[in-house]
Design a protein around this motif. Structure first.
Motif, PDB file in Angstrom:
ATOM      1  N   PRO A 175      34.299  34.188  30.638  1.00  0.00           N
ATOM      2  CA  PRO A 175      35.195  33.883  31.749  1.00  0.00           C
ATOM      3  C   PRO A 175      35.598  35.157  32.483  1.00  0.00           C
ATOM      4  O   PRO A 175      35.930  36.160  31.864  1.00  0.00           O
ATOM      5  N   SER A 176      35.542  35.102  33.790  1.00  0.00           N
ATOM      6  CA  SER A 176      36.012  36.222  34.592  1.00  0.00           C
ATOM      7  C   SER A 176      36.630  35.658  35.857  1.00  0.00           C
ATOM      8  O   SER A 176      36.021  34.826  36.528  1.00  0.00           O
ATOM      9  N   GLU A 177      37.821  36.073  36.146  1.00  0.00           N
ATOM     10  CA  GLU A 177      38.467  35.656  37.378  1.00  0.00           C
ATOM     11  C   GLU A 177      38.739  36.901  38.194  1.00  0.00           C
ATOM     12  O   GLU A 177      39.771  37.537  38.048  1.00  0.00           O
ATOM     13  N   PRO A 178      37.776  37.270  39.049  1.00  0.00           N
ATOM     14  CA  PRO A 178      38.002  38.454  39.879  1.00  0.00           C
ATOM     15  C   PRO A 178      39.300  38.297  40.660  1.00  0.00           C
ATOM     16  O   PRO A 178      39.683  37.197  41.045  1.00  0.00           O
ATOM     17  N   CYS A 179      39.973  39.401  40.870  1.00  0.00           N
ATOM     18  CA  CYS A 179      41.211  39.370  41.634  1.00  0.00           C
ATOM     19  C   CYS A 179      40.944  39.809  43.074  1.00  0.00           C
ATOM     20  O   CYS A 179      40.015  40.568  43.343  1.00  0.00           O
ATOM     21  N   HIS A 180      41.753  39.294  43.973  1.00  0.00           N
ATOM     22  CA  HIS A 180      41.577  39.577  45.396  1.00  0.00           C
ATOM     23  C   HIS A 180      42.920  39.863  46.048  1.00  0.00           C
ATOM     24  O   HIS A 180      43.979  39.572  45.487  1.00  0.00           O
ATOM     25  N   TRP A 181      42.840  40.418  47.241  1.00  0.00           N
ATOM     26  CA  TRP A 181      44.006  40.558  48.104  1.00  0.00           C
ATOM     27  C   TRP A 181      44.061  39.364  49.045  1.00  0.00           C
ATOM     28  O   TRP A 181      43.022  38.850  49.464  1.00  0.00           O
ATOM     29  N   ALA A 182      45.253  38.948  49.400  1.00  0.00           N
ATOM     30  CA  ALA A 182      45.449  37.949  50.450  1.00  0.00           C
ATOM     31  C   ALA A 182      46.468  38.499  51.437  1.00  0.00           C
ATOM     32  O   ALA A 182      47.297  39.343  51.092  1.00  0.00           O
ATOM     33  N   VAL A 183      46.405  38.007  52.662  1.00  0.00           N
ATOM     34  CA  VAL A 183      47.355  38.394  53.702  1.00  0.00           C
ATOM     35  C   VAL A 183      48.188  37.171  54.053  1.00  0.00           C
ATOM     36  O   VAL A 183      47.658  36.076  54.246  1.00  0.00           O
TER      37      VAL A 183
END
Length: 416
Positions: free
Chosen positions: A302-310
């Protein structure tokens, strides 16, 4: 419904409310404008250090960095979204996007991505993850981690064990490493640092879904509730119920499972690169990393890449996007990966010997073909943050059995 991360082409690491107390760092600049950024971090100060050159490039925009504890991050974020009080930029996991979209909390980023001249320094697989199955893009790649198994080297040597490659070997190691070292009738060393609190669904999935089970089938129907899953789940529960994990495991979170491993209370730990720096500072060479063990269907990582949101309500969208570009630049990306223990994905950082020669990075990247992203559905946020920990805690304590646990998890995942 399930989305597999494709093999990373240019990432081949040649490839490696509850009101919380905020920790605020401000990178000073001339305060004509200020953009606020929310995130969680395991290594305190890693973000402020990585972004300390911001004011040199954008002297007219103040950057206010606010570190929010992981344990309250999701709830804080959703409450802020519901009240319209989000920061300009905030860190997310892709499975939260449907929930945030329903609150009109995220801005579309396609036009900014398409016009960015350095777009190709980030591999397509990361952009795909950022899209999270949506027709439009609401996120910008931030980080990638892949789970693996930390093993206390001396414990395995003393027990005459090889590192586990299969699930049977893993459970055998859980039992064999559990010891009463002073003969007083109480266990001193446990085989595994089990995590029953929030976030424990990562290790649980990695050690149960490798039997060929998944959350959804190809038709989009919940497929978790099967006899095979009930059996695999019971074997996982046995780690605690047979005394191979600390008695505190039902409520242990990230801090506790790492501390148990570092202090010698446990012999194995499932986590990722983010904890490698801290663990090696304590244990030195007395730690190895191997891929998660295989089940009947191979590995499930399992991998849940993290992201930026605006924020959709930001009054400084252009400046917020400039921060995303800055954070994805070679210098800032390299510093963050070093400081926070993350896997580089921006070229040419992926080719830096500082990362390619690191055994923990290598273990993160070796089995990327087996990596899975959790389903992006509206129910996932509540399911992973609340339903899963509450349900497994009840099962670990014997209040419900494995079949009842899986039924509850399946029903809550499928609800409208």
């Amino acid at each position: 419904m399930k989305k597999r991360i494709k093999k990373l082409l240019s990432i081949t690491l040649s490839a490696c409310m509850i009101l919380p107390v905020f920790s605020v760092s401000v990178v000073e600049a001339k305060p004509e404008k200020t953009i606020r950024v929310w995130y969680w971090e395991d290594n305190d100060g890693s973000y402020a250090d990585a972004y300390d050159t911001w004011s040199e490039q954008y002297p007219d925009v103040n950057l206010e960095l606010e570190a929010i504890p992981w344990n309250s991050y999701h709830d804080t974020l959703i409450a802020a979204a519901a009240s319209g009080d989000l920061p300009d930029v905030y860190k997310i996991q892709p499975t939260w996007i449907p929930e945030l979209r329903s609150l009109n909390a995220v801005a579309k980023l396609d036009e900014y991505i398409d016009s960015w001249e350095d777009k190709d320094t980030i591999p397509e697989s990361m952009w795909e993850s950022a899209r999270a199955g949506q027709e439009e893009t609401y996120a910008w790649p931030h980080s990638l981690v892949v789970l693996y198994l930390y093993c206390r080297k001396s414990y395995f040597e003393d027990a005459g064990l090889e590192y586990p490659k299969t699930m049977d070997e893993f459970y055998q190691a859980c039992e064999a490493l559990t010891k009463d070292t002073d003969g007083d009738g109480s266990t001193d060393i446990y085989g595994f640092s089990m995590r029953g609190a929030r976030g424990g669904h990562f290790m649980w999935a990695g050690l149960t879904l490798n039997e060929g089970i998944d959350f959804f089938d190809d038709a989009g129907k919940v497929s978790l509730n099967t006899p095979e899953m009930v059996e695999a789940n019971q074997k996982y529960l046995d780690i605690y119920q047979k005394g191979w994990a600390p008695k505190t495991a039902p409520t242990d979170g990230y801090t506790e499972i790492v501390q148990n491993f570092e202090s010698g209370v446990t012999g194995m730990l499932v986590h990722h690169l983010n904890s490698a720096k801290e663990i090696t500072e304590v244990l030195g060479d007395d730690v190895d990393v191997v891929a998660l063990p295989e089940g009947a269907a191979g590995r499930y990582l399992p991998s849940e890449p993290c992201h930026w949101a605006v924020s959709a309500n930001s009054e400084s969208t252009e400046e917020a996007v400039n921060f995303l570009k800055y954070a994805s630049g070679e210098e800032a990306h390299k510093e963050l990966c070093k400081n926070a223990g993350l896997v580089p994905f921006v070229t040419p950082v992926t080719e830096d010997p500082e990362f390619t020669g690191d055994k923990f990075c290598a273990a993160s990247m070796e089995y990327l073909d087996d990596v899975q992203i959790f389903p992006v559905v509206n129910t996932w946020g509540d399911w992973s943050e609340t339903v899963w920990p509450q349900t497994i805690q009840r099962a670990m304590m014997g209040e419900i059995d494995s079949a009842e646990m899986i039924q509850i998890l399946a029903d809550n995942l499928a609800r409208e």
